[in-house]
Each structure stands twice: as C-alpha cells, then as structure tokens.
Design a protein around this motif. Structure first.
Motif, PDB file in Angstrom:
ATOM      1  N   UNK A 345       0.468  -1.395  -0.019  1.00  0.00           N
ATOM      2  CA  UNK A 345       0.074  -0.241  -0.225  1.00  0.00           C
ATOM      3  C   UNK A 345       0.713   1.314   0.244  1.00  0.00           C
ATOM      4  N   UNK A 346       0.414   2.047  -0.773  1.00  0.00           N
ATOM      5  CA  UNK A 346       0.536   3.556  -0.169  1.00  0.00           C
ATOM      6  C   UNK A 346      -0.404   4.253   0.828  1.00  0.00           C
ATOM      7  N   UNK A 347       0.038   5.625   1.218  1.00  0.00           N
ATOM      8  CA  UNK A 347      -0.726   6.381   1.444  1.00  0.00           C
ATOM      9  C   UNK A 347      -0.365   8.108   1.128  1.00  0.00           C
ATOM     10  N   UNK A 348      -1.384   8.444   1.270  1.00  0.00           N
ATOM     11  CA  UNK A 348      -0.399   9.964   0.582  1.00  0.00           C
ATOM     12  C   UNK A 348      -2.486  11.058   0.632  1.00  0.00           C
ATOM     13  N   UNK A 349      -1.994  12.671   0.327  1.00  0.00           N
ATOM     14  CA  UNK A 349      -3.258  13.204   0.318  1.00  0.00           C
ATOM     15  C   UNK A 349      -2.969  13.565  -1.347  1.00  0.00           C
ATOM     16  N   UNK A 350      -4.248  14.456  -1.320  1.00  0.00           N
ATOM     17  CA  UNK A 350      -3.468  15.860  -2.762  1.00  0.00           C
ATOM     18  C   UNK A 350      -2.844  16.666  -2.428  1.00  0.00           C
ATOM     19  N   UNK A 351      -3.211  17.355  -0.828  1.00  0.00           N
ATOM     20  CA  UNK A 351      -2.742  18.027  -0.009  1.00  0.00           C
ATOM     21  C   UNK A 351      -0.870  18.072   0.277  1.00  0.00           C
ATOM     22  N   UNK A 352      -0.404  16.730  -0.320  1.00  0.00           N
ATOM     23  CA  UNK A 352       0.327  16.490   0.011  1.00  0.00           C
ATOM     24  C   UNK A 352       1.699  15.363  -1.042  1.00  0.00           C
ATOM     25  N   UNK A 353       1.048  16.065  -2.277  1.00  0.00           N
ATOM     26  CA  UNK A 353       1.466  15.822  -3.975  1.00  0.00           C
ATOM     27  C   UNK A 353       2.194  14.921  -4.683  1.00  0.00           C
ATOM     28  N   UNK A 354       1.843  12.783  -3.482  1.00  0.00           N
ATOM     29  CA  UNK A 354       0.362  13.355  -2.988  1.00  0.00           C
ATOM     30  C   UNK A 354       0.796  12.048  -1.565  1.00  0.00           C
ATOM     31  N   UNK A 355       2.422  11.468  -2.220  1.00  0.00           N
ATOM     32  CA  UNK A 355       2.455  10.297  -1.085  1.00  0.00           C
ATOM     33  C   UNK A 355       3.150  10.581  -0.243  1.00  0.00           C
ATOM     34  N   UNK A 356       2.591  10.094   1.577  1.00  0.00           N
ATOM     35  CA  UNK A 356       2.911  10.383   2.952  1.00  0.00           C
ATOM     36  C   UNK A 356       4.600   9.298   2.837  1.00  0.00           C
ATOM     37  N   UNK A 357       3.128   7.827   2.418  1.00  0.00           N
ATOM     38  CA  UNK A 357       4.096   6.709   3.072  1.00  0.00           C
ATOM     39  C   UNK A 357       4.303   5.779   1.739  1.00  0.00           C
TER      40      UNK A 357
END
Ligand code: 4UU
Length: 541
Positions: A345-357
C-alpha cells in the motif's frame, strides 16, 4: 534502513536518508531531464486505439503547443489552465505544454456536471479550458452558469471534426512554424505553483490545493528511494510499462504515474475509462509490469473471470492507495497471481503531492502503508494535538517538502489545516515501534466512494438549494464494493410534498455519478453543536 523511528518528543522519523536539496528547476525541467537517454521509447500509448507518442514526439509537440499557448492564447506566467480530459495519450503533452508555457495545471474530472465545472473554473481563475470534443457542451453550459467565456482547446482522439468555437489541440501542437522565442520570456522558479487540484481537505467545499514545482519534484525524488521505488531503470534493452488506469486528473495518477514515471522513461499505457474486460486484457497485451490501483481495481483483479496467473504473468509490482484495501480482496488477488510479486500500500493526500508513506519492497503486511518517505516526519496526536506513542490511535500529522503551500485564497482553511508547521491529515492512524503506519479511520467529514472524494458539504449545499428542503446533512455509510456511499438526512417544510425519489433526482442531476445519493432520511431537525456544526457522529450512530 534505520529502525529507531521515535524521538523523545513523539516525532516518527523516516528510516531513510533525506533527499538532496532541490535546485532551482521546474517540474518541466525535471520530467524532461533524461530525455536524450530514451527519445525513441514510447512515452504514452492508448490501450484502446493504439494511438501514442514517443518521448521525442511528446517533447516536440508539447513544445510547439507551449509556444502557441503564449502566442495565440496569450498565456502568461502563473495563469491557470483547466484540463478536463480522461486518460488519453495526449494528456502528458497537454500537461507538459502548460508547464513549459509557465502555466498552472488545474485538473477537472471529465465526468463532472456543468454545475461542478463552473465552480472550479471560477475559483481557479482559469484562462483556457482543454477538453475532448464531446465534453465541449458541458463546458459551454458551465460558462453560461458562471457568466464567463473562455477559449476552449479540443483534443481530437477519434478523427472527430473540431467543434464550433473551439481550437484544435493538434493544430497548436503540430504547428512547425510557430516562433518559439516567446518561451524564453517564461520565468518560473522551484517555489512557484505548477499544479492546482481541488480537495475538500478536512471540512467544507473543494479548495484549490497549491502545489509548487518543489512539492512535486520532491515527491518524485522521495519515491526514488531504492527500498520503495516502483520501477526498474530504462536501458537499451528494458522499459517498464505502467497501466495508467487511475485518472490523471487526480494527483495520485498525475504525480506517481505521469510525472514521476516520465522522468524515468517509462511507457504509460493510457486507458480512458474502466472497462473490466479491456482492463484485464491490457495487462497481458501491453506486458504491464507496474500497476497502481485503488480498492475497486484490486476487487476486480481478485474476482474477474479472466483473473489467472497467465493474465498476471508480467506483473512485478502492484500498489494500492486512495482508500483502505480489504484484506480478503488482497488475499484473493494474490491467490490468482500464484507467485511472489511486490504488493503493498501507499498512503497520501492531494495536499501532499500526494505520497506520504509507501510499503517498502520487503513488506508483506498489506494492512500497513509503510514508514514515512525520505525527508518526511510524522506525528500521531490526540484531540489536543499532544503527541502519542507507539500503537496509540490518533490524528496523523505530516511534515515534509511534499506538503502543499496552502489552499488558494482561503486563510481560514489554512489556519485550521496547519498546526504550526505540521499538516493535519484528518486521518486516524497508529504506528508501531518501527514507524510502520496503519490508517485506521477518518476524523474529517470527507466521504470516499471508490477512492474518489465526495465532500458532504457539496451535497448538503445542493440539497439546501431545493425549495422544500430547510436543512440537510450528509454522511458516508459503509458499502461492500465502493467503500462508502453518501446518505442524506433532510428537514423539509411542513407543507411540502416531496418524496425520496424527487430529492435524489434533484441532487443527482447536478453531481457526477459517483457522488449520487440514493438514500434519504427525513428528520425534524439536524443534530448540531451549539456553534452550528453538524454532529455527524450522532447521525452515524
Ligand atoms: C486508507 O487519495 C488520495 C491519494 C492517494 C494516494 C496517493 C499516493 C495513494 C497512494 C499513493 O502512493 O488523495 P485524496 O486527497 O483524494 O484523499 C486523501 C485521503 C486520505 O486522507 C485518506 O483518508 O484518502 C485516504 N487514503 C487512504 N486511506 C489515501 N490512501 C489511503 C490508504 N488507506 N492507503
């Protein structure tokens, strides 16, 4: 990898070495930086029609397009340009042309209604709209609602004629005589905006997410960490093929599939819409070895009649993101693959370009999204923003070079979203001692249907426009294949005679299909706090 994840003050560190400082370049420079290593390779190809471009063709056509954006359409540095396209092979050319011309890409879902389109056109201050011929009608309707009139560029993908009042993309991109000297006037720095997608964040209506060149370039560099990177090197004898089925209008696909993979010389096999049989066949036909998914695709690959080890024989890495995956779907999919491949899995948000983990290569636990990317710090906090420790549940806060500059023209939302220099995700998470993150729940009001954002505030606003509806609230309820679906609660005028069907028809005419409401409950009043905030927890209960 360094496994001492937690610091004294509750910060969860990345196990990886930081990325290097990003020099003063733009995303345009970054994506094309290695172009001369693979000019003859395919950059993009349509899985349905076979139409496509080599890297050299993509570069040249988007270059002429950029010059014409400035000369004929008078685009200037920092202008927003709306792109309302499905995944066609021309999408990367359009995007790169906008960047080269100094513009900012604001992407719109091609299945949006005129009502949804007009709001983003106004809010983003778009100067031009780029779309398909068969979407021009919706855009003109949006112009009428918003009382604006912008130039429309039509990307012809099936030999259509150019719709009246529009300019053909190919005439701008195939114009070999255009004077390119105007491109020398473009002045964009690493800290300028390049991409403006829309997200509702933790509350309210969709807001423009200001992503800079540095945000997206950083995220690309973060994904190049050897332990997590999802590609092999492009060489004289090898090119990875990634199936671009996730829509480029969403930052997951724009950043992770389009910009990052083009910088690595990978082949983008574009699929304009999800047709299950065609999707399954494309995996084999185009020898797809890298695949990014959202949960509905994992479900499809676990349950489709064509699912077999033959169909999946080229797959080497499959990443899921955008919404939580069901472990039974994941297991059923891996049973069909019948050999060991990288699946995580990957995790992210539009607000974080998106990838966080992102789960590293050796991670076999599908329930975790992995540790923080390089140069990324996390914190898990209680409702008073006090840091918690390992295995405790709280809100996930994020800090890193991929975190957006802010929401466009919205200081209140920015104040609510940043706690000092930490970005508040609105997600409930836990972390083990090694800093491996599990996404457990959401505290923000956002509903995700098939991984797509459905902001309840948007549906509530539409409901409240109905002449017989005095008040409304919308929550997400679990759904077996879509993840969640919206459920509406309404308060109607005493004398009014409206039924569920009329209310659903009213809403569903105004919103894209995945946002549609089919479940309505009548209430005497909407439960609210003293300050007027909807008590969504009470409605859920
Ligand atoms: C549970 O959906 C996205 C971005 C997804 C993404 C990006 C890069 C996934 C993998 C990847 O490598 O963005 P938005 O803005 O549409 O939605 C963000 C929200 C998050 O706050 C979280 O609630 O989507 C949810 N989400 C997830 N939830 C995203 N990824 C996951 C996940 N598990 N893996």
């Amino acid at each position: 990898r360094n496994h001492s994840a937690w610091t004294q003050d509750g910060i969860i560190k990345t196990p990886y070495e930081d990325i290097k400082e990003i020099p003063n370049i733009t995303l345009y420079d970054y994506v094309w930086q290695n172009l001369d290593k693979w000019p003859e390779r395919t950059a993009s190809i349509c899985s349905v029609t076979g139409r496509g471009y080599t890297y050299e063709q993509a570069f040249k056509l988007s270059n002429a397009f950029a010059a014409n954006l400035r000369k004929k359409l008078k685009i200037r540095d920092g202008d927003s340009i709306a792109v309302m396209l499905p995944n066609v092979p021309d999408f990367p050319l359009v995007a790169m042309g906008i960047l080269e011309a100094g513009g900012i890409i604001t992407t719109i879902n091609p299945i949006y209604t005129a009502h949804e389109v007009q709001r983003q056109l106004l809010m983003s201050e778009a100067k031009v709209v780029i779309t398909l011929p068969n979407i021009v009608g919706v855009i003109k309707e949006a112009f009428d609602i918003a009382k604006i009139n912008l130039p429309i560029i039509a990307v012809k993908v099936n030999g259509e004629t150019t719709p009246n009042g529009t300019i053909a993309f190919n005439e701008l991109s195939e114009d070999v005589h255009v004077d390119k000297s105007c491109l020398k006037e473009v002045r964009r720095t690493v800290n300028d905006l390049c991409f403006l997608p829309y997200s509702s964040g933790t509350t309210g209506l969709p807001k423009g997410v200001e992503l800079t060149n540095k945000n997206i370039i950083s995220n690309c560099e973060q994904m190049n960490e050897p332990d997590i990177k999802c590609h092999s090197e492009t060489t004289a004898t090898h090119q990875d093929a990634v199936l671009a089925i996730l829509p480029f209008f969403h930052i997951y696909s724009a950043s992770v599939i389009m910009f990052h993979k083009m910088a690595q010389g990978i082949k983008l096999v574009t699929m304009p819409k999800l047709q299950p049989d065609e999707f399954m066949q494309a995996l084999e036909k185009f020898k797809i070895n890298v695949l990014f998914c959202a949960p509905p695709l994992i479900f499809l690959m676990a349950s489709h009649p064509l699912a077999s080890k033959e169909v999946y024989r080229y797959l080497e890495m499959v990443i899921n993101g955008a919404a939580p995956i069901s472990s039974s779907d994941a297991d059923r999919f891996m049973d069909k693959v019948q050999r060991k491949i990288r699946f995580g899995q990957g995790y992210g948000l539009t607000e974080t370009s998106p990838v966080v983990c992102m789960a590293p290569k050796d991670c076999e636990d599908y329930s975790v999204v992995g540790p923080a990317l390089p140069s990324t710090q996390l914190k898990i906090v209680d409702s008073e923003l006090k840091p918690l420790g390992p295995n405790q549940l709280g809100e996930l806060l994020i800090r890193g070079p991929q975190v957006m500059k802010g929401y466009k023209d919205n200081p209140e939302a920015n104040d609510a979203t940043f706690a000092d220099d930490w970005f508040r995700s609105g997600d409930v998470a836990s972390s083990d001692a090694k800093g491996y993150i599990k996404i457990v729940d959401r505290i923000k009001e956002l509903i995700k249907v098939k991984g797509f954002q459905v902001p309840p505030a948007e549906l509530e606003a539409v409901l409240r426009e109905h002449p017989s509806i005095k008040d409304a609230a919308v929550i997400g309820v679990p759904h077996p294949t879509k993840g969640e679906t919206p459920k509406a609660f309404v308060v109607i005028d005493r004398e009014a005679k409206v039924d569920v069907k009329e209310i659903c028809d009213y809403v569903n005419k105004r919103v894209a299909p995945y946002k549609q409401v089919n479940d309505v409950v009548f209430l005497d009043s909407i439960p609210k706090t003293a300050s007027g905030k909807i008590l969504r927890k009470d409605l859920k209960a």
